[in-house]
Design an enzyme around this catalytic site. Structure first.
Site, PDB file in Angstrom:
ATOM      1  N   CYS A 138      10.526   0.664   4.051  1.00 22.03           N
ATOM      2  CA  CYS A 138      10.111   1.850   3.478  1.00 22.03           C
ATOM      3  C   CYS A 138      10.666   3.065   4.174  1.00 22.03           C
ATOM      4  CB  CYS A 138       8.388   1.940   3.506  1.00 22.03           C
ATOM      5  SG  CYS A 138       7.784   1.962   5.134  1.00 22.03           S
ATOM      6  N   ASP A 342       6.377   7.110  -3.453  1.00 16.64           N
ATOM      7  CA  ASP A 342       5.803   5.825  -2.718  1.00 16.64           C
ATOM      8  C   ASP A 342       7.137   4.939  -3.007  1.00 16.64           C
ATOM      9  OD1 ASP A 342       4.783   3.970  -1.438  1.00 16.64           O
ATOM     10  OD2 ASP A 342       2.983   4.044  -2.234  1.00 16.64           O
ATOM     11  N   HIS A 344       6.565   1.703  -1.695  1.00 18.14           N
ATOM     12  CA  HIS A 344       6.077   0.737  -1.548  1.00 18.14           C
ATOM     13  C   HIS A 344       5.894  -0.027  -2.877  1.00 18.14           C
ATOM     14  CE1 HIS A 344       5.262   2.642   2.259  1.00 18.14           C
ATOM     15  NE2 HIS A 344       5.349   1.503   2.740  1.00 18.14           N
TER      16      HIS A 344
END
Length: 459
Positions: A138, A342, A344
């Protein structure tokens, strides 16, 4: 009486039995040879012990990859609420969502940002069995997004927006009533078949999940080996900053763009880096990355206002940060909430060899927010300057913003001169060292600062 551990007992017993055991093996071999029997190969215990962890590691990697693919391959259907009476700041742009026109401007701005997330089923990373970065990559993805924002400013026209975003009818945040069914948060926006601009498309391919892609995860992981990192490791924001610097320097993009990672705060070092030809007036554009730590175990609240001011600047390209062990790419804020993209979300790899590959998975329509109080204090701040004049203006504007901090010392500051003027030679050459030591504003112009003195601020 001296005590003996169980391990020691086992070791002594092994030594005592070693000679009789070898004697019996020798007798057995002699009997087998005399009767013309071919002995069965005796397995090598040491070899099996050495190979077993490798096989176990491979199995663990496969199981972990499968679990992460499932964990990050779906999202919960949620919406983010925005206040209509407070402005949203996105990297130098402000939006007051009190009308549909303003909401549309904000939506186009956000959707046009390059969104880079976990991918699966890409070619195996060298030195590992991993074919996905789910669960560990990430921070690399956040770094990619920051670099992509810098390249958008460098390569695309000012205030560029993605053409397909104009046709988007889904809105994944609560401002006004959406005109189509709500999609799950984080799901890519639909593709409308409009041919992307060549530059936009080429920019996205630079971040492809194939070994040749200059800013893809394969190249970044390979560069990270120089700092002792490998595929599957956690990468911090400071290490990622140096990886990005080396990645840009290796490509043709580096001919017109330089990346400077702050090991000191001296302007001359940056000017020397971005002077394409010291004998001429030609200058490169520059991305400046400043790894900092804004507190101890948690974010120092005194820095919040300063972070807000930084994200309000046109020259800011975002912040690589997040929550502990959960990287996010911060691009703005509203009130006491950070706005972020994000990484993720696990998506299949995109095959860039196809002429008309889709760009829909590289743009997101789901802005998300989190409180400043949850921000990890370790982060890297990015800036972009196209020209020499832009750089000088950036130094001035950033200096004023940093001086607004409630802390005794600003987060960092620019000073004139070169690193050796302040005893910072070692920091300038330490490409994978600790976060930068930066001089406070009141120490500008002083020379012969002793390393380790209290006049340095350790961030």
């Amino acid at each position: 009486m001296n005590s003996v551990s169980s391990n020691a007992v086992s070791f002594v017993a092994g030594v005592m039995q070693e000679e009789p055991l070898e004697s019996r093996r020798q007798q057995t071999l002699e009997w087998q040879n005399s009767h013309r029997f071919r002995p069965h190969p005796v397995p090598s215990t040491s070899r099996d012990a050495a190979e077993e962890p490798d096989e176990m590691d491979k199995l663990k990697a496969k199981l972990m990859s499968a679990w992460n693919n499932v964990k990050y391959g779906w999202t919960v259907k949620t919406k983010t609420s925005f206040n209509k009476t407070s402005p949203i700041f996105v990297l130098g742009h402000a939006y007051l969502l009190n009308s549909e026109d303003e909401v549309e401007r904000f939506r186009l701005d956000f959707v046009s940002r390059i969104w880079l997330t976990y991918r699966r089923e890409f070619p195996q990373l060298e030195g590992s069995t991993l074919t996905t970065d789910c669960g560990w990559g990430c921070m690399l993805r956040s770094g990619q997004m920051l670099l992509a924002q810098g390249l958008l400013l460098h390569l695309m026209p000012p205030d560029w927006t993605w053409p397909d975003a104009h046709q988007l009818t889904d809105v994944d945040f609560e401002i006004f009533r959406p005109r189509s069914p709500v999609r799950a948060a984080g799901v890519p926006i639909p593709s409308f078949g409009a041919p992307p601009e060549p530059t936009h498309k080429k920019l996205v391919t630079l971040f492809g999940d194939q070994p040749p892609a200059p800013f893809g995860v394969h190249q970044l992981v390979d560069i990270g080996k120089g700092s002792g990192k490998k595929a599957g490791d956690w990468y911090g924001p400071s290490v990622v900053a140096h990886i990005l610097r080396k990645a840009v320097a290796k490509t043709s993009v580096g001919q017109s763009l330089a990346v400077y990672v702050a090991q000191d705060c001296t302007g001359e070092n940056v000017r020397h880096l971005i002077a394409a030809d010291p004998s001429s007036q030609a200058w490169k554009s520059v991305i400046i990355l400043v790894p900092v730590r804004l507190g101890g175990e948690a974010l120092n609240p005194s820095y919040i206002e300063c972070v807000k001011n930084i994200l309000s600047l046109d020259c800011c390209i975002g912040i690589i940060g997040g929550k502990p062990k959960h990287s996010l790419y911060f691009i703005g804020f509203q009130d006491e909430q950070l706005l972020y993209l994000d990484p993720h979300y696990c998506q299949p790899v995109v095959d860039f060899t196809q002429a008309n590959f889709s760009l829909e998975s590289f743009h997101c329509s789901s802005p998300k927010k989190m409180p400043f109080s949850r921000m990890d204090p370790s982060c890297t701040i990015g800036f972009y300057a196209r020209t020499k004049e832009d750089f000088e203006s950036m130094c001035s504007v950033v200096g004023m913003v940093l001086s607004s901090s409630k802390e005794k010392y600003p987060i960092f500051t620019f000073v004139d001169g070169r690193g050796q003027d302040y005893g910072l030679d070692a920091l300038s050459s330490n490409h994978f060292g600790p976060p930068p030591r930066l001089l406070p504003a009141e120490q500008r112009g002083r020379g012969n600062i002793r390393q380790g003195s209290e006049e340095f601020v350790f961030l």
